[in-house]
Design an enzyme around this catalytic site. Sequence first.
Site, PDB file in Angstrom:
ATOM      1  NE  ARG A   8      -8.246  -9.147 -15.540  1.00 51.00           N
ATOM      2  CZ  ARG A   8      -8.812  -9.627 -14.435  1.00 51.00           C
ATOM      3  NH1 ARG A   8      -9.660 -10.648 -14.521  1.00 51.00           N
ATOM      4  NH2 ARG A   8      -8.533  -9.102 -13.255  1.00 51.00           N
TER       5      ARG A   8
ATOM      6  CB  CYS B  56      -0.911   0.012   1.227  1.00 53.21           C
ATOM      7  SG  CYS B  56      -1.836   1.541   1.429  1.00 53.21           S
TER       8      CYS B  56
END
Length: 286
Positions: free
Chosen positions: A257, A114
């Site tokens: 994708r 993060c």
Amino acid sequence: MKAVEEGVERVEVRRVEHGVVREAADVVLLEEPLELRVVTDEERTVNLTMRTPGHDEDLALGWLLSEGVISKASDVTALDAWRTGETVLPNVLRATLREGLHAPPRFTWTSSACGVCGIGGLERLAVRAERPSWTEDALDLDLVLDAPRRLRERQVLFDATGGAHGAALFTSSGDLLATREDIGRHNAVDKIVGWALRQAALPLSNTFLVVSGRVGYDIASKAVLAGIPVLVSVSAPSSLAVRLCEAFGVTLLSFVRERRCTVYAGGERLGLKNASPSARKGEDET
């Protein structure tokens, strides 16, 4: 553990297949701490991040930009590994700022998972950032849909380890400008931004950024601060990333994708028309 190659480390493992155990050699992605020290009238540590070694100077410059410490590469008058005499610490970088600049007000810890820890929110970002600029015609959607494949072809660390995130920067016509890999998604983006800083290329108008993972606030905010108007990811966005892109006029495409994508913001930049009522009805019924 054996010799360390660039970005990876060799390890001995045991592979189990159909109940059969065998010894084998493998490689894992390097993860090491990078301590960033800022030098002004004093020297102090401002950030400790877990990263994959390589392009560390770009990473440091990108992070300093995202934290509002610098706005151009020349704001840093020296950037090198910490040393004293013959001793060099490659995992400690010293960034000397030009006169008049100040270090961040607090120390920041950034894990490889993060990168949001050092930044405030939409309100704080609005004070520092402008809407990224797009002055070209509509972006060719086919270029965008093919871009993750082109990034994937250049992910040599992922090929070796299966553990590296990637980021790639493209022009509006699809020319590849730079790629970077790292164990942290946000680090890969910082390395791209740091590269652009050194090229004096900010703001990155009329470009699009492709990332190999999900998009959270950390990635989206770095794109906004670098002036990137189109953000592309192969995985999901977070709610705050969508809100940020809407607020700053950034086109956000995710789940890119197999020639498919979901547009979460800024579809007009792609020349997309609204779905017909029948199309929306069919989607709602599935």
